[in-house]
Design an enzyme around this catalytic site. Sequence first.
Site, mmCIF file in Angstrom:
data_model
loop_
_atom_site.group_PDB
_atom_site.id
_atom_site.type_symbol
_atom_site.label_atom_id
_atom_site.label_comp_id
_atom_site.label_asym_id
_atom_site.label_seq_id
_atom_site.Cartn_x
_atom_site.Cartn_y
_atom_site.Cartn_z
ATOM 1 N N HIS A 1 0.865 -1.146 0.182
ATOM 2 C CA HIS A 1 0.154 -0.070 0.124
ATOM 3 C C HIS A 1 0.886 1.197 0.015
ATOM 4 C CE1 HIS A 1 -3.100 3.001 1.566
ATOM 5 N NE2 HIS A 1 -3.870 2.426 0.938
ATOM 6 N N HIS B 1 -4.992 6.192 -5.744
ATOM 7 C CA HIS B 1 -6.083 6.972 -4.855
ATOM 8 C C HIS B 1 -6.784 8.001 -5.992
ATOM 9 C CE1 HIS B 1 -4.283 4.677 -1.677
ATOM 10 N NE2 HIS B 1 -5.541 4.821 -1.021
ATOM 11 N N HIS C 1 -7.870 -1.712 -4.656
ATOM 12 C CA HIS C 1 -8.048 -2.349 -3.216
ATOM 13 C C HIS C 1 -8.812 -3.748 -3.177
ATOM 14 C CE1 HIS C 1 -7.004 1.808 -2.135
ATOM 15 N NE2 HIS C 1 -6.485 1.441 -1.243
ATOM 16 N N HIS D 1 -14.772 6.567 3.585
ATOM 17 C CA HIS D 1 -13.320 5.823 3.532
ATOM 18 C C HIS D 1 -12.193 6.867 4.395
ATOM 19 C CE1 HIS D 1 -9.489 5.923 1.464
ATOM 20 N NE2 HIS D 1 -9.644 4.572 2.021
ATOM 21 N N HIS E 1 -10.556 6.409 8.112
ATOM 22 C CA HIS E 1 -8.941 6.546 8.362
ATOM 23 C C HIS E 1 -8.370 7.309 9.577
ATOM 24 C CE1 HIS E 1 -6.621 3.895 5.472
ATOM 25 N NE2 HIS E 1 -7.706 4.037 4.784
ATOM 26 N N PHE F 1 -1.367 7.349 4.626
ATOM 27 C CA PHE F 1 -1.396 6.320 3.451
ATOM 28 C C PHE F 1 0.234 5.433 3.845
ATOM 29 C CE2 PHE F 1 -3.727 8.725 -0.008
ATOM 30 C CZ PHE F 1 -4.909 8.098 0.537
ATOM 31 N N HIS G 1 -11.157 -2.039 4.359
ATOM 32 C CA HIS G 1 -11.346 -2.058 2.915
ATOM 33 C C HIS G 1 -12.304 -3.350 2.420
ATOM 34 C CE1 HIS G 1 -9.082 1.279 1.441
ATOM 35 N NE2 HIS G 1 -8.496 1.454 2.244
#
Length: 555
Positions: free
Chosen positions: A125, A145, A154, A289, A293, A310, A323
């Site tokens: 990732h 992304h 993903h 989403h 995070h 990230f 995810h």
Amino acid sequence: MAPLTAHPNLLLLLLASIPLSLHSCIWIDAAPIVVPDLSLCQPAIGTSPGFPGEEQVLDCCLPPTNQDNIKEFSFKDYPIRQKKIRRAAHKASAKYIEKYNRAYQLMRALPSDDPRSFAVQANIHCAFCNGAYKQRDTNITLQVHFSWLFLPWHRWYIYFHERILGSLLGDPSFALLYWNWDNQVDGGNSLPPLFAVNGSALYDRNRDANANLGLNASAAPLVRLRIGSAATLSPSEVIQENLNVMYQSMVTASTADMFMGGAYSAGTDFSNVSADNAPLGGTLELNAHGGIHYWTGDPRATLRGDMGVFTTAARDPIFYAHHTNVDRLWEVWKSIPGGRRTNPIDKDFLDAEFLFFDENSNLVKVKVRDALDYEKLGIEYKKAHKGDNQWLNFEPLPVSQGSQVEYARMQGAKEMVPFDKQSLDSPKYELGLNFTALVQRPQSEKGDDEEEVLCIQGLEVTQDTFVHLQVFLNLPQANASTPIVSAEYLGSTNLVPMPAHSKHLTTNVILEIGDNIKRIGLQKDEWVVITILVQTDDPMSASSITIRGMSIQYH
């Protein structure tokens, strides 16, 4: 909104420097993203927990691999021996929790250079989100992304992650659990308790202390985050706002470019694009989403690692359950009546390529087209009708009384001019903490098969801090404490920090506005009031966040 393939190619491979329509938020294709040259990896620039305020050089490069041995994915090489049934994590049995923990114990015990190890899995990732690799034969950072690649990349990621865990257990039926954070009914919206047991293989100390309380934690706000002067809400208020976030992200976002994100093709550079052809992030990615995070990450760590940035997000086992729910919601979105809820059929989407390691440490090249039918991958989701139905049937009510255009004019709101590529002196508008403008609706009548869409053009931000934008219709007095439960709330954008070689992001944001206009009763109005609120972990950075224009379009 017209499908992306409705636009002719115009030989963009030869005319890459020529923009599309001056006022469009969609652009045409060039060529699909292909796998990068793995020998040309550079360290990712990130910020590690434990080193506040210091940028760290992180080696996210994949283990040395002979690229001549890359395996092409085929369904016959990955037969479905037993269907993998993914269930809600907060309802997992004690026996399954024991198996789940054992799987991650085995993965964590592998040497760090083993492609199946937890360390390498986390680095995958980091590598494809933080500048470790370039698009092939270019100096342009590869990013998965903020575009239509987000969901399929993903999906492949958790598919191989799941296969590795099952192989380590010797259990072909092993399936990932999903964190049912959109469920506001029976506890799904807090961190699943199996991930909150200190000392287990599923625990991560780099989380918000409240999140690590598991079911005893407060409900996770999907976008109303503890940033700056944001209001502290009661549990019932969080639930109501979450329902509207899901309604606006899933139900009103009824076309692929709104929900999944816009095109991202070879040559697209997030740090060097113009406002008319900037990529689009999808509503699911940019709303809940990103909010999850942020909520899960540790506020003591710079940029709220692990989950909050990230570079480190996939070091937390909850990342994969997070995810898995994102992936489940992709399927739910396609089943909602109304709109054109189908995946893009553009070759730049279907033939985009990625690389992952399988359970035998093989490096496998996959394409988006092979991930679009999740049942062909042997995956089934245990339905969550009770939680889904609550937000599917949500009815946001208006709080404003009549049009606020004249009030906004008296307060000095500017009439927003759509960004014109030919007008090189078009101003950039600083958003500050609160930006209100008047946007004209098109003269032509909206057709039955068209969506009325607000496009925020050329949003520019440096992603070295978390950025949260809320957008309101007909509510010029909106502030950080304004509830987001009403029909005036159009949606949010949550930008997770990306402290990479290319921190600068230029993107467009599109939000369906027709449903909200109808609920408020503004169908006959020529102008509407749009207010954008900005919250960041560093309030001083809000002055550097700009847009190039706003327009309303029928797609």
